[in-house]
Design an enzyme around this catalytic site. Structure first.
Site, PDB file in Angstrom:
ATOM      1  N   CYS A   2       0.845  -1.196   0.000  1.00 38.18           N
ATOM      2  CA  CYS A   2       0.000   0.000   0.000  1.00 38.18           C
ATOM      3  C   CYS A   2       0.884   1.251   0.000  1.00 38.18           C
ATOM      4  CB  CYS A   2      -0.871  -0.003   1.242  1.00 38.18           C
ATOM      5  SG  CYS A   2      -1.825  -1.519   1.395  1.00 38.18           S
ATOM      6  N   ARG A  27       3.255   1.629  -7.845  1.00 36.53           N
ATOM      7  CA  ARG A  27       3.378   0.440  -6.979  1.00 36.53           C
ATOM      8  C   ARG A  27       2.214  -0.523  -7.187  1.00 36.53           C
ATOM      9  NH1 ARG A  27       5.999   2.434  -1.787  1.00 36.53           N
ATOM     10  NH2 ARG A  27       4.682   0.976  -0.670  1.00 36.53           N
ATOM     11  N   TRP A  79      -3.411  -1.986  -1.557  1.00 34.55           N
ATOM     12  CA  TRP A  79      -3.150  -3.216  -2.318  1.00 34.55           C
ATOM     13  C   TRP A  79      -3.814  -4.298  -1.475  1.00 34.55           C
ATOM     14  CZ3 TRP A  79      -1.085  -5.236  -6.682  1.00 34.55           C
ATOM     15  CH2 TRP A  79      -0.654  -6.547  -6.675  1.00 34.55           C
ATOM     16  N   ASN A 105      -0.123   0.191   6.100  1.00 32.94           N
ATOM     17  CA  ASN A 105       0.527  -0.648   5.098  1.00 32.94           C
ATOM     18  C   ASN A 105       1.134  -1.814   5.866  1.00 32.94           C
ATOM     19  OD1 ASN A 105       1.874  -1.742   2.982  1.00 32.94           O
ATOM     20  ND2 ASN A 105       3.456  -0.156   2.855  1.00 32.94           N
ATOM     21  N   GLY A 106       0.749  -3.051   5.540  1.00 30.82           N
ATOM     22  CA  GLY A 106       1.295  -4.206   6.251  1.00 30.82           C
ATOM     23  C   GLY A 106       0.183  -5.196   6.576  1.00 30.82           C
ATOM     24  N   GLU A 487      12.861 -21.589 -16.688  1.00 29.29           N
ATOM     25  CA  GLU A 487      12.592 -20.220 -16.196  1.00 29.29           C
ATOM     26  C   GLU A 487      13.785 -19.313 -16.460  1.00 29.29           C
ATOM     27  OE1 GLU A 487      10.135 -18.617 -15.462  1.00 29.29           O
ATOM     28  OE2 GLU A 487      10.911 -16.879 -14.376  1.00 29.29           O
ATOM     29  N   LYS A 491      13.673 -15.868 -18.723  1.00 30.19           N
ATOM     30  CA  LYS A 491      14.119 -14.550 -18.257  1.00 30.19           C
ATOM     31  C   LYS A 491      15.089 -13.930 -19.261  1.00 30.19           C
ATOM     32  CE  LYS A 491      11.578 -13.701 -15.594  1.00 30.19           C
ATOM     33  NZ  LYS A 491      10.689 -14.711 -15.710  1.00 30.19           N
ATOM     34  N   GLU A 494      13.256 -12.911 -22.584  1.00 37.32           N
ATOM     35  CA  GLU A 494      12.243 -11.843 -22.610  1.00 37.32           C
ATOM     36  C   GLU A 494      12.812 -10.469 -22.292  1.00 37.32           C
ATOM     37  OE1 GLU A 494       8.962 -12.144 -19.857  1.00 37.32           O
ATOM     38  OE2 GLU A 494      10.171 -13.157 -18.369  1.00 37.32           O
ATOM     39  N   HIS A 510      19.697 -35.846 -27.650  1.00 42.37           N
ATOM     40  CA  HIS A 510      18.627 -36.280 -28.572  1.00 42.37           C
ATOM     41  C   HIS A 510      18.363 -35.229 -29.647  1.00 42.37           C
ATOM     42  CE1 HIS A 510      17.719 -39.799 -26.140  1.00 42.37           C
ATOM     43  NE2 HIS A 510      17.938 -39.024 -25.091  1.00 42.37           N
ATOM     44  N   LYS A 609       2.407  -7.118 -19.068  1.00 38.44           N
ATOM     45  CA  LYS A 609       2.554  -7.701 -17.733  1.00 38.44           C
ATOM     46  C   LYS A 609       1.497  -8.780 -17.503  1.00 38.44           C
ATOM     47  CE  LYS A 609       4.080  -8.487 -13.714  1.00 38.44           C
ATOM     48  NZ  LYS A 609       5.271  -9.370 -13.628  1.00 38.44           N
TER      49      LYS A 609
HETATM   50  C1  AGP Z   1       7.159 -14.094 -17.093  1.00 28.99           C
HETATM   51  O1  AGP Z   1       8.297 -13.290 -16.813  1.00 28.99           O
HETATM   52  C2  AGP Z   1       6.199 -13.399 -18.034  1.00 28.99           C
HETATM   53  N1  AGP Z   1       5.864 -12.101 -17.565  1.00 28.99           N
HETATM   54  C3  AGP Z   1       4.991 -14.274 -18.378  1.00 28.99           C
HETATM   55  O2  AGP Z   1       5.470 -15.520 -18.817  1.00 28.99           O
HETATM   56  C4  AGP Z   1       4.012 -14.529 -17.211  1.00 28.99           C
HETATM   57  O3  AGP Z   1       4.614 -15.369 -16.252  1.00 28.99           O
HETATM   58  C5  AGP Z   1       2.780 -15.228 -17.781  1.00 28.99           C
HETATM   59  O4  AGP Z   1       2.171 -14.350 -18.709  1.00 28.99           O
HETATM   60  C6  AGP Z   1       1.759 -15.619 -16.700  1.00 28.99           C
HETATM   61  O5  AGP Z   1       1.317 -14.472 -16.040  1.00 28.99           O
HETATM   62  P1  AGP Z   1       0.451 -14.677 -14.682  1.00 28.99           P
HETATM   63  O6  AGP Z   1       1.351 -15.332 -13.686  1.00 28.99           O
HETATM   64  O7  AGP Z   1       0.056 -13.294 -14.279  1.00 28.99           O
HETATM   65  O8  AGP Z   1      -0.717 -15.548 -15.026  1.00 28.99           O
END
Ligand code: AGP
Length: 614
Positions: A2, A27, A79, A105-106, A487, A491, A494, A510, A609
């Site tokens: 928050c 935020r 939040w 906040n907390g 993962e 990272k 992307e 393979h 996002k």
């Molecule tokens: C991961 O860094 C990406 N931003 C993307 O793969 C993300 O994890 C995916 O779109 C799922 O999003 P969510 O966890 O909000 O469902």
């Protein structure tokens, strides 16, 4: 997380509160509100949604004498943690008398107990929040003593984290603040004083700030700041000079939200596990699951669905459930799951994992699973999000808003939640209380483990310089390190736009090994956990093709160090915890490679996002 702002001084409070609150919009939040003192009365407005909506409400509802009159007030962006983002749950909250308004906040861990004791004294509540309980608790104590003493006593009574600001109708020129675990900063102006949960909100007005320490309480007026301990003993706090400009301040001094959020992981993990470990019972307390042992014991299969990073977290969770709870578990990419007409029964539990809770494919997967009669649970970071609402039960991450498009702290919190779930489920099967207690003690180590990996930031930054010019890369791992390989590759892809592929280490021969050459580095996850010895052979395979190898190893494992071109040495930890420190190291690696390449890190090209469309 928050946002809190406050002002006391000669200028009209409302415009300053709104503009300072806007500095905290980055935020992430889902409701907003403010309270100002005028004519010995507290005036409050609050609303779900954005600050703009609150500003329109002020214009519409308040006369100009209020909009331009009150010179003392507080404001808040929420939040949601306890209760969805509604007007009733938005801050500020009043005490029973209506003479005290509080923003917070907390998380108050013992709010349920305090609420019960207040209800027994006849209190009623307008919201579902822990904050309103705190406001009533302070108000109740203030009936017997002055407000400062009451606030000190309240801090001694409550457990959990708080950053608070409160105003009192009978104290028109002062604001009371306190902090424990959630930051509060006081801005010292010229005959005016500011309060904020983040310097970004006040750096435009003053760079002279006082940072409160945990368990500090302070009374602020336009001309002085009186800081006390929670035992009401005066204590001095130096005035510091902010070195940030306004743009840097929004990121807490970090150049990017992503780096800030990577470094938040000790704190976000602490918030994720807070109040959820039961060492005595050797289990975990996940009230949001709303599952009795009898129901858990009847699950014959667990299906974890998600996308992207959340899918990778689900891959780790699948192994947790099978290793700890002896329940067959599967992971499905949410889009694949929703369209393949999955076979489900009421004995199946479908766990939807989504940081945003708004990913279209994951929402559709939840709806498909419900249609087929499966049991549901969600693991989300955003309270009240669609996945959280449609699954109806689950576990919130409490990781705070994740602004960077590349998911970082959400992943580590998702993995921590899945581990806690697997321990809880395991205790409904063959996991003994001793085994559970040992695992709980390991989970308690997570924040410290994350902090130790973050100490490698400079080392990893230097290493990244050597890998920033490659166009391709492989990430390879086995067992718990296989999802980490995927993962880590995601990272790098992307945010640095290097073509990186995650592979099971045994899969290299393979086919993919045909691509290895001196221009194709391989990140090998060879921590000292089961699978390490097989990784030695995979590293040899890569070196035989002259591919540069960057190995993530357990500190002290010089055998692997001697085989790789470069190494990142990670602290020794339990196999089940290993995905978190390994991934944090790869988050830092990807970040610094992208930085060296001059990429736009927080908003990478083509990405959003939250993927709210198919
Ligand atoms: C991961 O860094 C990406 N931003 C993307 O793969 C993300 O994890 C995916 O779109 C799922 O999003 P969510 O966890 O909000 O469902």
């Amino acid at each position: 997380m928050c946002g809190i702002v406050g002002y006391v001084g000669p200028r009209p409070a409302v415009p300053l509160l709104l503009s300072n609150l806007r500095r905290l919009e980055y935020r992430g939040y889902d409701s907003a509100g403010l309270a100002v003192l005028e004519d010995g009365t507290i005036h409050i407005l609050k609303t779900p949604g954005k600050i703009q909506r609150l500003a329109e409400l002020v214009e519409r509802e308040w006369p100009s004498r209020l909009r331009q009159g009150g010179s003392c007030g507080i404001a808040h962006t929420r939040w949601a943690t306890h209760g969805p983002p509604t007007r009733e749950n938005a801050h500020p909250h009043l005490d029973a008398s209506g003479r005290i308004a509080l923003v917070h906040n907390g998380i108050i861990d013992n709010y349920a107990d305090l609420r019960r004791r207040l209800v027994a004294r006849g209190h009623t509540f307008a919201s579902e929040t822990d904050t309103e309980v705190l406001a009533h608790w302070i108000g109740e104590l203030a009936r017997e003593s002055d407000l400062l003493a009451a606030l000190c006593q309240a801090l001694r009574d409550v457990e959990g984290t708080l950053g608070i600001a409160l105003v009192c109708a009978s104290d028109p020129d002062r604001i009371y603040v306190a902090r424990r675990g959630s930051p509060v900063v006081i801005g010292v102006g010229d005959q005016e004083t500011f309060v904020a949960s983040d310097p970004a909100a006040i750096v435009a007005h003053t760079k002279r700030v006082i940072y409160l320490d945990d368990d500090d309480v302070a009374v602020i007026t336009p001309t002085y700041v009186d800081v006390r301990t929670i035992h009401n003993v005066p204590v001095s706090r130096a005035v510091a000079e902010l070195e940030w400009d306004i743009h840097a301040a929004e990121k807490g001094g970090y150049p990017h939200f992503m780096l800030k959020e990577i470094h938040e992981q000790p704190e976000s993990l602490r918030n994720t596990i807070r109040g959820r470990l039961d060492p005595a019972g050797g289990t975990c307390k996940l009230g949001g699951l709303a599952m009795e042992p009898r129901e858990i014991a009847q699950f014959r299969r667990i299906v974890l669905v998600g996308c992207g990073t959340s899918l990778h977290a689900g891959m780790v969770g699948r192994m947790y459930f099978e290793d700890l709870a002896d329940i067959p578990a599967y992971v499905e990419q949410a889009a694949e799951f929703r369209y393949r007409n999955p076979i489900l029964t009421p004995h199946d539990l479908v766990v939807a994992i989504s940081q945003s809770g708004e990913t279209a494919d994951t929402i559709a997967a939840v709806r498909e699973a419900r249609l087929k009669g499966a049991a549901l649970a969600g693991i989300c970071n955003v309270v009240g999000s669609t996945v959280a609402r449609e699954t109806g039960r689950g576990v919130y991450l409490h990781a705070g808003p994740e602004i960077g498009v590349a998911s970082t702290k959400a992943f580590s919190s998702q993995v921590a939640v899945l581990l806690m779930m697997a321990v809880k489920f395991g205790r409904c099967h063959r996991l003994s209380s001793e085994e559970g207690a040992a695992l709980v003690r390991e989970i308690e180590r997570l924040p410290e483990l994350a902090a130790r990996v973050l100490e490698l930031n400079e080392t990893i930054a230097r290493l990244a310089e050597r890998y920033a010019d490659y166009l391709d890369a492989f990430y390879i791992g086995r067992g718990y390190m296989y999802p980490v390989a995927l993962e880590g590759a995601l990272k790098l892809k992307e945010i640095s736009y290097i073509h990186a592929e995650g592979y099971h280490a045994a899969e290299l021969k393979h086919g993919p090994i045909a691509l290895l050459d001196p221009q194709t580095p391989v990140v090998a996850l060879a921590l000292d956990i089961p699978g390490r010895d097989k990784m030695l052979g995979n590293i040899q395979e890569c070196r035989a093709r002259h591919a540069p190898v960057l190995a993530l190893i357990t500190e002290g494992d010089e055998v692997v160090a001697g085989m790789a071109q470069d190494v990142i040495r990670l602290p020794r930890c339990h196999e089940l915890l290993a995905p978190i420190p390994a991934t944090i190291a790869l988050q830092l690696f990807a970040y610094h490679v992208a930085r060296v390449r001059g990429c736009e890190i927080d908003q990478p090209r083509n990405l959003a996002k939250s993927v709210t469309v198919e």
